[in-house]
Design an enzyme around this catalytic site. Sequence first.
Site, PDB file in Angstrom:
ATOM      1  CD  GLU A 216     -18.156   5.353  48.331  1.00 36.69           C
ATOM      2  OE1 GLU A 216     -17.834   6.375  48.924  1.00 36.69           O
ATOM      3  OE2 GLU A 216     -18.676   5.404  47.642  1.00 36.69           O
TER       4      GLU A 216
ATOM      5  CB  CYS B 287     -21.125   5.516  54.697  1.00 34.42           C
ATOM      6  SG  CYS B 287     -19.941   4.795  55.880  1.00 34.42           S
TER       7      CYS B 287
ATOM      8  CG  HIS C  43     -17.873   3.522  51.475  1.00 32.39           C
ATOM      9  ND1 HIS C  43     -17.877   4.948  51.274  1.00 32.39           N
ATOM     10  CD2 HIS C  43     -18.244   2.722  53.312  1.00 32.39           C
ATOM     11  CE1 HIS C  43     -17.809   5.109  52.625  1.00 32.39           C
ATOM     12  NE2 HIS C  43     -17.977   4.055  53.334  1.00 32.39           N
TER      13      HIS C  43
END
Length: 195
Positions: free
Chosen positions: A178, A90, A176
Amino acid sequence: MSQKTLEVLIVDNNSPFTPNLRDIINDLGYSYDYKRYSEIKLEELGFENLPGFNKVILSGRKIGSSSINMTNSTLVKYCYSRTIPVLGICYGCQIIALTLGGSLRRLEVPVKDYDHVNVKWDNALVLGKQRIRVFKSHKFCVSRLPDCLDSVGESQTCPNEILLHRDKPIFGTQFHPEVSGMDGKSILANFMALD
């Protein structure tokens, strides 16, 4: 006595998702060092008092600041000059593009939701998939790429969702990974598996 070289340095730019990132890297079985951007002493890069690392991950961020930008841009240049693999997530993706000569644009409407990214061709981060489901949370996106970066992923809100450097192991995801489920974990696993 030499210090152990850690597999990755995770740089936290005050992202709310950094704990998720740490959990995934740990689940994948890799050793890491975790530092907030403010804990990194730029003058110590490459010296004994900063643990050695083989890769760097730059997190997203909640609020912008010149000190966050300076630390991350310096890390990008450091990794570039030493051919250390770096993944920007990001904001991390955006600072890579800016540091290497690209530009950003503010989105008309901030994005904070799941979305699909179309993968233009197989690459080191995404193998064998033409479409992935990801989570996005940003107000800006990379609008112009420097000549050294290629876009290999796009969505309806951003033409540059996944970036790769043409000659160096430098990568960026506007989204993202994650918090993007199995598709995101796969991206992180592929990055960590790079030589």
